[in-house]
Design a protein around this motif. Structure first.
Motif, PDB file in Angstrom:
ATOM      1  N   LEU A  51       0.154 -19.522  -4.992  1.00 59.10           N
ATOM      2  CA  LEU A  51      -0.019 -18.104  -5.311  1.00 59.10           C
ATOM      3  C   LEU A  51      -0.572 -17.304  -4.133  1.00 59.10           C
ATOM      4  N   TRP A  52      -0.830 -17.938  -3.015  1.00 56.29           N
ATOM      5  CA  TRP A  52      -1.412 -17.224  -1.883  1.00 56.29           C
ATOM      6  C   TRP A  52      -0.531 -16.107  -1.344  1.00 56.29           C
ATOM      7  N   PRO A  53       0.801 -16.235  -1.356  1.00 58.21           N
ATOM      8  CA  PRO A  53       1.614 -15.077  -0.938  1.00 58.21           C
ATOM      9  C   PRO A  53       1.346 -13.837  -1.776  1.00 58.21           C
ATOM     10  N   TRP A  54       1.113 -14.028  -3.073  1.00 58.06           N
ATOM     11  CA  TRP A  54       0.833 -12.880  -3.937  1.00 58.06           C
ATOM     12  C   TRP A  54      -0.579 -12.339  -3.721  1.00 58.06           C
ATOM     13  N   VAL A  55      -1.490 -13.215  -3.306  1.00 61.58           N
ATOM     14  CA  VAL A  55      -2.823 -12.726  -2.927  1.00 61.58           C
ATOM     15  C   VAL A  55      -2.713 -11.833  -1.703  1.00 61.58           C
ATOM     16  N   SER A  56      -1.899 -12.267  -0.738  1.00 66.43           N
ATOM     17  CA  SER A  56      -1.681 -11.444   0.454  1.00 66.43           C
ATOM     18  C   SER A  56      -1.001 -10.130   0.087  1.00 66.43           C
ATOM     19  N   ALA A  57      -0.029 -10.189  -0.818  1.00 65.43           N
ATOM     20  CA  ALA A  57       0.635  -8.959  -1.256  1.00 65.43           C
ATOM     21  C   ALA A  57      -0.342  -8.034  -1.969  1.00 65.43           C
ATOM     22  N   GLY A  58      -1.251  -8.611  -2.776  1.00 61.49           N
ATOM     23  CA  GLY A  58      -2.270  -7.789  -3.420  1.00 61.49           C
ATOM     24  C   GLY A  58      -3.180  -7.114  -2.407  1.00 61.49           C
ATOM     25  N   GLY A  59      -3.528  -7.830  -1.328  1.00 55.06           N
ATOM     26  CA  GLY A  59      -4.311  -7.202  -0.270  1.00 55.06           C
ATOM     27  C   GLY A  59      -3.578  -6.039   0.370  1.00 55.06           C
ATOM     28  N   GLY A  60      -2.274  -6.193   0.542  1.00 54.26           N
ATOM     29  CA  GLY A  60      -1.489  -5.090   1.081  1.00 54.26           C
ATOM     30  C   GLY A  60      -1.484  -3.878   0.161  1.00 54.26           C
ATOM     31  N   VAL A  61      -1.436  -4.123  -1.139  1.00 57.51           N
ATOM     32  CA  VAL A  61      -1.476  -3.011  -2.097  1.00 57.51           C
ATOM     33  C   VAL A  61      -2.807  -2.273  -2.011  1.00 57.51           C
ATOM     34  N   LEU A  62      -3.906  -3.024  -1.838  1.00 59.92           N
ATOM     35  CA  LEU A  62      -5.212  -2.379  -1.696  1.00 59.92           C
ATOM     36  C   LEU A  62      -5.269  -1.526  -0.430  1.00 59.92           C
ATOM     37  N   LEU A  63      -4.695  -2.026   0.647  1.00 59.05           N
ATOM     38  CA  LEU A  63      -4.631  -1.232   1.879  1.00 59.05           C
ATOM     39  C   LEU A  63      -3.794   0.028   1.669  1.00 59.05           C
ATOM     40  N   LEU A  64      -2.705  -0.105   0.942  1.00 55.36           N
ATOM     41  CA  LEU A  64      -1.857   1.044   0.658  1.00 55.36           C
ATOM     42  C   LEU A  64      -2.613   2.105  -0.137  1.00 55.36           C
ATOM     43  N   ILE A  65      -3.378   1.678  -1.135  1.00 56.53           N
ATOM     44  CA  ILE A  65      -4.159   2.630  -1.932  1.00 56.53           C
ATOM     45  C   ILE A  65      -5.204   3.311  -1.064  1.00 56.53           C
ATOM     46  N   ALA A  66      -5.843   2.542  -0.173  1.00 59.46           N
ATOM     47  CA  ALA A  66      -6.829   3.139   0.731  1.00 59.46           C
ATOM     48  C   ALA A  66      -6.185   4.192   1.625  1.00 59.46           C
ATOM     49  N   GLY A  67      -4.974   3.925   2.094  1.00 53.97           N
ATOM     50  CA  GLY A  67      -4.268   4.914   2.905  1.00 53.97           C
ATOM     51  C   GLY A  67      -3.909   6.162   2.129  1.00 53.97           C
ATOM     52  N   VAL A  68      -3.508   5.995   0.878  1.00 54.18           N
ATOM     53  CA  VAL A  68      -3.184   7.154   0.042  1.00 54.18           C
ATOM     54  C   VAL A  68      -4.441   7.994  -0.209  1.00 54.18           C
ATOM     55  N   LEU A  69      -5.564   7.337  -0.449  1.00 51.40           N
ATOM     56  CA  LEU A  69      -6.808   8.081  -0.630  1.00 51.40           C
ATOM     57  C   LEU A  69      -7.185   8.852   0.634  1.00 51.40           C
ATOM     58  N   ALA A  70      -6.959   8.229   1.787  1.00 49.78           N
ATOM     59  CA  ALA A  70      -7.253   8.920   3.045  1.00 49.78           C
ATOM     60  C   ALA A  70      -6.336  10.123   3.241  1.00 49.78           C
ATOM     61  N   LEU A  71      -5.097  10.002   2.823  1.00 48.74           N
ATOM     62  CA  LEU A  71      -4.172  11.138   2.947  1.00 48.74           C
ATOM     63  C   LEU A  71      -4.556  12.282   2.012  1.00 48.74           C
TER      64      LEU A  71
END
Length: 215
Positions: free
Chosen positions: A145-165
């Motif tokens: 399941l580690w690939p999905w953990v990495s994908a979840g981390g990417g989603v968190l980064l994406l949300i952080a970027g949207v908040l910054a925008l």
């Protein structure tokens, strides 16, 4: 005008909720961005898939980590973390550009990690290297399941970027103490405090310079 016909006194406007929402969005972006980068980097070093290569003497177990499968999620997680820090070093249009880079890094991390799930090319390369024959097949392949953990981390980064925008224009920036003036020159220094000629140390300094302090 009588007291009965006087209009009601205007009530004071409620304090703006903008500073509070800015603080909340800032805290959320920092938390999500840091957690997303950490998850993606952590998952890159974990085992993503296992399998066995067939040999005449028996089966040879093989494992590959996320960095063996694809180095994109880990690299983009580092870029996203750097962009999260850089958001506070720039202003105006630069902040929007860095926030967009943060969001894109998160999206790329999530997509690359999701694409790496089920990829057996790295596992076959490991098997071929171990056996010494190109095209060696791998059996009994399992994926973690580690690939999905990495994908979840990417989603968190994406949300952080949207908040910054969305809210980054209200966030504080690094101190402009050492910034140059618009013309390129350094900001003028503060004027020195006036000298008090009645102070004893100033009298001695005047005598040392050969001046007459009684004038």
């Amino acid at each position: 005008m009588s007291a009965a016909t006087q209009p009601p006194a205007a009530t004071a406007p409620a304090p703006s909720a903008r500073p509070r929402s800015a603080r909340r969005s800032l805290a959320a972006a920092l938390l999500l961005g840091a957690a997303g980068s950490a998850l993606a980097l952590l998952a890159s070093g974990r085992v993503w898939s296992r399998g066995t290569a067939a040999l005449a003497q028996g089966d040879l177990p093989r494992t590959v980590t996320g960095s063996d499968v694809t180095g994109v999620p880990g690299a983009l997680a580092v870029v996203g973390l750097a962009a999260l820090v850089a958001v506070f070093a720039v202003r105006r249009a630069g902040r929007y550009a860095v926030a967009a880079l943060l969001a894109l890094s998160g999206a790329g991390t999530a997509l690359a990690a999701a694409a790496g799930y089920g990829d057996t090319s790295a596992l076959r390369e490991q098997a071929a290297t171990a056996v010494g024959l190109s095209g060696t097949d791998v059996h009994h392949v399992t994926h973690s399941l580690w690939p999905w953990v990495s994908a979840g981390g990417g989603v968190l980064l994406l949300i952080a970027g949207v908040l910054a925008l969305l809210f980054g224009r209200h966030w504080p920036a690094m101190s402009g103490r050492y910034e140059r003036t618009p013309g390129g020159a350094r900001a003028p220094r503060r004027a020195a405090a006036p000298v008090d000629p009645d102070r004893p140390e100033e009298l001695w300094k005047s005598l040392d310079r050969g001046e007459d302090p009684t004038r």
